[in-house]
Each structure stands twice: as C-alpha cells, then as structure tokens.
Design a protein around this motif. Structure first.
Motif, PDB file in Angstrom:
ATOM      1  N   UNK A 286      42.760  34.569  41.915  1.00 57.35           N
ATOM      2  CA  UNK A 286      42.576  33.114  41.866  1.00 57.35           C
ATOM      3  C   UNK A 286      41.193  32.739  42.394  1.00 57.35           C
ATOM      4  N   UNK A 287      40.806  33.337  43.519  1.00 52.41           N
ATOM      5  CA  UNK A 287      39.541  32.975  44.158  1.00 52.41           C
ATOM      6  C   UNK A 287      38.312  33.384  43.380  1.00 52.41           C
ATOM      7  N   UNK A 288      38.442  34.412  42.543  1.00 53.76           N
ATOM      8  CA  UNK A 288      37.285  34.863  41.739  1.00 53.76           C
ATOM      9  C   UNK A 288      37.401  34.417  40.286  1.00 53.76           C
ATOM     10  N   UNK A 289      38.406  33.592  39.986  1.00 56.04           N
ATOM     11  CA  UNK A 289      38.642  33.169  38.596  1.00 56.04           C
ATOM     12  C   UNK A 289      37.461  32.361  38.065  1.00 56.04           C
ATOM     13  N   UNK A 290      37.140  32.622  36.806  1.00 59.89           N
ATOM     14  CA  UNK A 290      36.092  31.853  36.134  1.00 59.89           C
ATOM     15  C   UNK A 290      36.682  30.936  35.066  1.00 59.89           C
ATOM     16  N   UNK A 291      37.985  31.031  34.865  1.00 59.89           N
ATOM     17  CA  UNK A 291      38.663  30.144  33.920  1.00 59.89           C
ATOM     18  C   UNK A 291      40.126  30.022  34.344  1.00 59.89           C
ATOM     19  N   UNK A 292      40.843  29.137  33.663  1.00 62.11           N
ATOM     20  CA  UNK A 292      42.235  28.873  34.036  1.00 62.11           C
ATOM     21  C   UNK A 292      43.152  30.037  33.709  1.00 62.11           C
ATOM     22  N   UNK A 293      42.811  30.836  32.667  1.00 66.26           N
ATOM     23  CA  UNK A 293      43.658  31.972  32.324  1.00 66.26           C
ATOM     24  C   UNK A 293      43.669  33.012  33.446  1.00 66.26           C
ATOM     25  N   UNK A 294      42.519  33.254  34.011  1.00 67.46           N
ATOM     26  CA  UNK A 294      42.427  34.211  35.116  1.00 67.46           C
ATOM     27  C   UNK A 294      43.162  33.680  36.347  1.00 67.46           C
ATOM     28  N   UNK A 295      43.022  32.395  36.598  1.00 71.65           N
ATOM     29  CA  UNK A 295      43.740  31.785  37.712  1.00 71.65           C
ATOM     30  C   UNK A 295      45.248  31.844  37.483  1.00 71.65           C
ATOM     31  N   UNK A 296      45.671  31.633  36.224  1.00 75.54           N
ATOM     32  CA  UNK A 296      47.099  31.706  35.904  1.00 75.54           C
ATOM     33  C   UNK A 296      47.648  33.103  36.157  1.00 75.54           C
ATOM     34  N   UNK A 297      46.865  34.129  35.810  1.00 74.75           N
ATOM     35  CA  UNK A 297      47.298  35.505  36.087  1.00 74.75           C
ATOM     36  C   UNK A 297      47.470  35.720  37.579  1.00 74.75           C
ATOM     37  N   UNK A 298      46.543  35.181  38.366  1.00 84.27           N
ATOM     38  CA  UNK A 298      46.658  35.282  39.811  1.00 84.27           C
ATOM     39  C   UNK A 298      47.903  34.580  40.337  1.00 84.27           C
ATOM     40  N   UNK A 299      48.218  33.423  39.751  1.00 85.91           N
ATOM     41  CA  UNK A 299      49.422  32.682  40.148  1.00 85.91           C
ATOM     42  C   UNK A 299      50.682  33.514  39.909  1.00 85.91           C
ATOM     43  N   UNK A 300      50.733  34.188  38.777  1.00 79.77           N
ATOM     44  CA  UNK A 300      51.911  35.002  38.444  1.00 79.77           C
ATOM     45  C   UNK A 300      52.075  36.137  39.451  1.00 79.77           C
ATOM     46  N   UNK A 301      50.963  36.773  39.807  1.00 77.02           N
ATOM     47  CA  UNK A 301      51.036  37.878  40.775  1.00 77.02           C
ATOM     48  C   UNK A 301      51.460  37.357  42.153  1.00 77.02           C
ATOM     49  N   UNK A 302      50.926  36.199  42.558  1.00 76.85           N
ATOM     50  CA  UNK A 302      51.362  35.592  43.819  1.00 76.85           C
ATOM     51  C   UNK A 302      52.862  35.260  43.752  1.00 76.85           C
ATOM     52  N   UNK A 303      53.314  34.802  42.580  1.00 79.28           N
ATOM     53  CA  UNK A 303      54.733  34.497  42.403  1.00 79.28           C
ATOM     54  C   UNK A 303      55.610  35.713  42.631  1.00 79.28           C
ATOM     55  N   UNK A 304      55.114  36.895  42.245  1.00 84.32           N
ATOM     56  CA  UNK A 304      55.845  38.138  42.519  1.00 84.32           C
ATOM     57  C   UNK A 304      56.024  38.315  44.023  1.00 84.32           C
TER      58      UNK A 304
END
Length: 383
Positions: A286-304
């Motif tokens: 999330x912190x290194x995301x350059x777009x919303x798709x990358x941030x969304x991937x980070x959200x999913x991993x945090x959700x785990x």
C-alpha cells in the motif's frame, strides 16, 4: 447437542453487532456535521461521535468481564444488547450533539458487554477441539458484518444522516434469540463461586495483550490513513475507498470460514507469524503503491492478516488462561484492542508529518515484519 447450531448462530449474530458500531455511521458524518453546523466545535464533536465508543469500551470492558464472572455471562450479554439498542438507536431521535454523545457512550458500554461475553460463551459451549472452527466462524461473521455495515450504512446515509442509526435496532431480534437459546456457562467453567479462580495477568497472557496492541496499531493505519492516501495516488473518492475497505473485510470473512482447517495444521504461534508477515507485505504494498490496483492488492493481503488475527489471538488467549478467568482475560484483550484503535492515529500522525502517508504505511509494515521475526526467533530458541 441438537440445539448447538442455533446457539452458535445466535452468538455469531451477537458478534456481528460489534463491527457495526463505527462502520455503520461513518458515511453519515458529513450530513451530521451539516445538520449540527451551528453548534460550537461541531467538527471535533462529530468526529467524537465516531471515536467515543472505543474510549468507553477501553475503560469498562475489564469491569464488565469481572461482573460477568460474578453474575453470569448471559445476563451481562443481555444487558449489553439492551444498552446497544438504546444507545445506538438514540441517534434516530436525539436533537443535540451532547445528547448524541451520551447515546454513543451508552453504546460503548453495550459493545464492551457483548465483546467480553459472546466470545467466552462461544468457547464455553464448545469443546477445545472445536475452538478453532467456531472462532474462525466468528471472524467470518464479523467480516461479513463489516461489509454489510459499510454498504447499508452508505445507502441509508443517502436518504438521511439519521438513517444508519436504524441498523442498531438489529440487536432486538438478537436479544430475543439470546434469551431463548443461550444457556449460562457451566459452573465448572465459571468457577464454583462465580468469581473465577484463575488469573488474567500471567506472563503468557501479558505477551498476548502486547501482540494484540501491536496488531491493531499496525492494521489501523488502513482505516485511518488509507482514504487520504488512496485519494493522493489515484484520486479515489469515498465510494472507491469504501469498496476497497469492504474488500478487506470480505477477505477477512473468507479467511474466517477456512480458519478451522488452518488451525488444525498450524499452532497459534505459526498463525501469528503469518498475521504479522501479511501486515508487513500488505502495508508495504500500500505504501509503495503507484496506482489503485497495487493498493488494492495490498488491502487484500492485509485482509488475510486481519482475518487470521481475531481468531488466533482470541483462541491463543482462551488456550493460555484458566477457564474460570476466561472472561476477564478476554475483557482485558478487548480493552487493549480498543486502546490500540484509539492510539494508532495518534502514533501515526507524527510519522505522517515526518515521512508522508506512503512512508507511514511502509513503517507500519516494518513493524509487522519485526514482530514476525521476533515470534520466529522465540520459537527457535524454545526448541
């Protein structure tokens, strides 16, 4: 035995009430601020409407846990559902911000009562071999409850800022079901005098309270900082931000549904390592995301990580404490959880000022990685 599915469903329903405390009314805050626009310090007071229950829970959860050991867990749960209904539903009627804040304080007492007793009753009425499964289902129920709260709260807020407060009335049917289907904890679990003989202050439990504080401190950077970061990197508005946070809750629910199988293979320490490793990977993404798709991937991993965190820390606490002190230990765990929720943004703000939002997420991920490494080293040294 035939009544156990109804009992389980009822206690899972009670558990979902807790996640709805804040998520439900979050979309209503702008409308609330406009409605009470003439009030002094309206900006601060409206935000206090959201955070006040957490402060109350932090203070009263250990006290209610001690009370439940004396008078019974079901009585405290029933009283909590009544206070939840009255305090939460008061937002439909009150005409001033001070009165609304009083209602939110009452709601906080109700949530504390529900959180400290629902989990204890779940494990009281199921054998230890089933604790992983039922606590995983509790995590799934809370995750689905969070998704529903976000969606329903937003829809009702579109009609009127008071609309989301109607969701708190869902506690009424849960109250009826608890009174009819949930028996009191066996006397062997509560202790012969109702006071409980064990201690919730043993070194292993103190370590679990610290882990809980670190887990919530790291995770809570998402709901408190993500809306601003997502707007910065991708121009995300409230709808997109809400959808991404709802996806995190959905991931939490999926993990909860499969938690029983995971617990059958791994011990609590290994699962805790996965929790903090997930925070590390997800928050850095999330912190290194350059777009919303990358941030969304980070959200999913945090959700785990979030999906594993609740049943793992609750289950580990239950396994580490004398059954007679179970509710008191869970009460302290609840208090620590909301202390972390309250202090996480206070800790994060100086970091945001110094490193920016992206740097704050990265450092929160570093915290997760550090805790995971410490847990692994402790396991290695013990072996």
């Amino acid at each position: 035995m035939a009544e156990r599915p109804r009992l389980l469903a009822t206690l899972l329903g009670a558990s979902t009430m807790t996640i709805m405390a804040s998520a439900t009314i979050t979309p209503a805050l702008p409308g609330m601020e406009r409605h009470f626009g003439a009030a002094t310090h309206v900006e601060v007071l409206v935000r206090l409407v959201l955070t006040l229950p957490a402060v109350v829970i932090m203070v009263v959860a250990p006290l209610l846990a001690h009370l439940s050991a004396r008078i019974g867990r079901v009585r405290v749960l029933l009283a909590g559902l009544v206070l939840y209904t009255v305090g939460g539903g008061s937002g439909l009627l009150v005409g001033s911000l001070p009165a609304l804040l009083v209602g939110r304080a009452v709601l906080g007492v109700g949530i504390a009562a529900i959180m400290t007793t629902a989990t204890a009753l779940l494990v009281d009425h199921h054998p230890p071999a089933e604790h992983g499964r039922v606590l995983g289902l509790q995590g799934a129920a809370i995750g689905f409850g969070g998704v529903i709260a976000m969606l329903v709260g937003g829809a009702l807020a579109e009609l009127d800022w008071r609309g989301p407060f109607a969701v708190y009335l869902l506690a009424v049917p849960v109250l009826v079901l608890v009174s009819r289907t949930v028996p009191e904890a066996p006397s062997a679990v509560r202790g012969p005098d109702g006071k409980g003989a064990g201690s919730p202050w043993t070194p292993p439990l103190l370590g679990l309270y610290v882990l809980t504080f670190l887990s919530i401190t790291a995770f809570y950077t998402v709901p408190t900082q993500a809306p601003f970061w997502l707007a910065e990197i991708g121009g995300a508005g409230p709808a997109v931000t809400g959808a991404l946070i709802a996806a995190l809750n959905l991931m939490m629910a999926v993990v909860g549904l499969n938690y029983g199988r995971l617990r059958a293979r791994w011990d609590y320490r290994a699962l805790a390592v996965v929790v903090f490793a997930s925070y590390a990977v997800g928050l850095v993404l999330i912190g290194t995301a350059v777009n919303l798709w990358m941030a969304a991937a980070g959200m999913v991993v945090v959700g785990l990580g979030v999906g594993l965190s609740n049943p793992t820390l609750n289950g580990w606490t239950v396994a580490a404490v004398d059954p007679a002190a179970r509710t008191r230990a869970l009460g302290l765990l609840t208090s620590v959880l909301f202390l972390a929720q309250f202090t996480s943004p206070l800790i994060a703000q100086p970091v945001v000022d110094a490193t920016g939002l992206g740097g704050t997420f990265v450092l929160a991920g570093v915290l997760g990685a550090a805790v995971a490494v410490v847990l692994v080293l402790v396991a290695v040294l013990r072996r």
